[in-house]
Design an enzyme around this catalytic site. Structure first.
Site, PDB file in Angstrom:
ATOM      1  N   SER A 136       0.859  -1.193   0.000  1.00 29.48           N
ATOM      2  CA  SER A 136       0.000   0.000   0.000  1.00 29.48           C
ATOM      3  C   SER A 136       0.892   1.240   0.000  1.00 29.48           C
ATOM      4  O   SER A 136       2.054   1.182   0.437  1.00 29.48           O
ATOM      5  CB  SER A 136      -0.850  -0.005   1.277  1.00 29.48           C
ATOM      6  OG  SER A 136      -1.465   1.246   1.484  1.00 29.48           O
ATOM      7  N   TYR A 149      -1.629  -0.830  10.621  1.00 28.46           N
ATOM      8  CA  TYR A 149      -1.937  -1.188   9.226  1.00 28.46           C
ATOM      9  C   TYR A 149      -0.757  -0.792   8.334  1.00 28.46           C
ATOM     10  O   TYR A 149      -0.259  -1.604   7.541  1.00 28.46           O
ATOM     11  CB  TYR A 149      -3.227  -0.512   8.750  1.00 28.46           C
ATOM     12  CG  TYR A 149      -3.470  -0.782   7.278  1.00 28.46           C
ATOM     13  CD1 TYR A 149      -3.823  -2.052   6.841  1.00 28.46           C
ATOM     14  CD2 TYR A 149      -3.287   0.219   6.313  1.00 28.46           C
ATOM     15  CE1 TYR A 149      -3.995  -2.327   5.488  1.00 28.46           C
ATOM     16  CE2 TYR A 149      -3.468  -0.041   4.963  1.00 28.46           C
ATOM     17  CZ  TYR A 149      -3.821  -1.320   4.550  1.00 28.46           C
ATOM     18  OH  TYR A 149      -3.983  -1.595   3.220  1.00 28.46           O
TER      19      TYR A 149
END
Ligand code: NDP
Ligand code: 8X3
Length: 250
Positions: A136, A149
């Site tokens: 990501s 995360y």
């Protein structure tokens, strides 16, 4: 020769779009996820013999092992492993976050990903295959509430580069795909079911779609075997970077 891709998390979003894309290009797909009904629906939608659904929780090591051992012979020769299953939980700062949420993100995004990779490595080496990992932009650009995360995705980025190095000379390719905002079920999951918050986030922003990422994934997999994309970072045009924050009078 027909090739086979195993996609973790094919029940929605990027994984489901990738499953459709690979099948449309003549590949066979093993799709996984906990929601068996979604896998069954995908199997009925796609041409017979092109998709095999394996329902299991990637955090459950014995179910994962049993499912991989039970792949039908015609789907067992995996050429590409697409490590896509993953999630974010929570958007609050670390000091307000739930440690259980943190643990589940680590188990899903890191522990399960490395376990499945380790399990399939001998076959991928034998077949001069490919590993595509979903990292990501959060791996690189910190934001408030990204904490664990973002940390898991930084792990995925660095693990991908490390695999490249370890697999030197085997012919196995490794790619880390690093998207920004993609409209999927990601934010509904992150907010634990707040569809309105998810809709608000994406409204009017023309976010990336699962199909956009599936195009990029398919492109990396379809390049000639001597070409490796190490990392592929992408964002919607509507998303960019903001500056640092400064607290006064500390
Ligand atoms: P979705 O929530 O739409 O899809 C997530 C997929 O992961 C589902 O198929 C889900 O299947 C599967 N999954 C989650 N936990 C488990 C588990 N314990 N066992 C098995 N499968 C699991 O999100 P996206 O498509 O957006 O996310 C796919 C990947 O892309 C994730 O790794 C995410 O971090 C990454 N990503 C997403 C971005 C975005 O903005 N959407 C941006 C950058 C990266 P099921 O629930 O059926 O088990
Ligand atoms: C998903 C993108 O910006 O929500 O990985 O972290 S972001």
């Amino acid at each position: 020769m027909t090739r086979t891709v195993l996609i973790t998390g094919a029940t929605s979003g990027i994984g489901a779009a990738a499953a459709r894309r690979f099948v449309s290009e003549g590949w066979k797909v093993v799709g996984t996820g906990r929601r068996k009904d979604r896998l069954d629906a995908l199997a009925s939608e796609l041409p017979e013999g092109t998709f095999y659904g394996a329902a299991f929780d990637v955090c459950d090591r014995s179910s994962t092992e049993a499912a991989l051992n039970a792949l039908p012979a015609e789907f067992a020769d995996i050429d590409v492993l697409l490590n896509n299953a993953g999630l974010a939980l929570g958007t609050v700062p670390a000091q307000q976050a739930s440690v259980e949420d943190w643990q589940l993100m680590i188990e899903t995004n890191i522990t399960a990903l490395v376990s499945i990779t380790h399990r399939l490595l001998p076959r991928l080496i034998e077949r001069k295959g490919m590993i595509i990992n979903l990292s990501s932009t959060a791996a690189t650009y910190p934001y408030t509430g990204g904490n664990v995360y973002a940390g898991t995705k930084a792990f995925v980025h660095q693990f991908s580069l490390g695999l490249r190095s370890d697999l030197h000379g085997t012919g196995v390719r490794v790619t880390s795909i690093e998207p920004g905002m993609v409209e999927t079920e990601f934010t509904v999951v992150r907010t634990k079911g707040n569809k309105a918050a998810s809709d608000d986030l994406y409204a009017g922003s023309h976010p990336l779609t699962g199909d956009d990422i599936a195009d990029m994934i398919y492109w990396t997999a379809s390049l000639p075997p001597h070409v490796n994309i190490n990392t592929l970072e992408t964002m919607p045009v509507s998303q960019s970077f903001a500056g640092f924050q400064v607290a006064r009078d500390l």
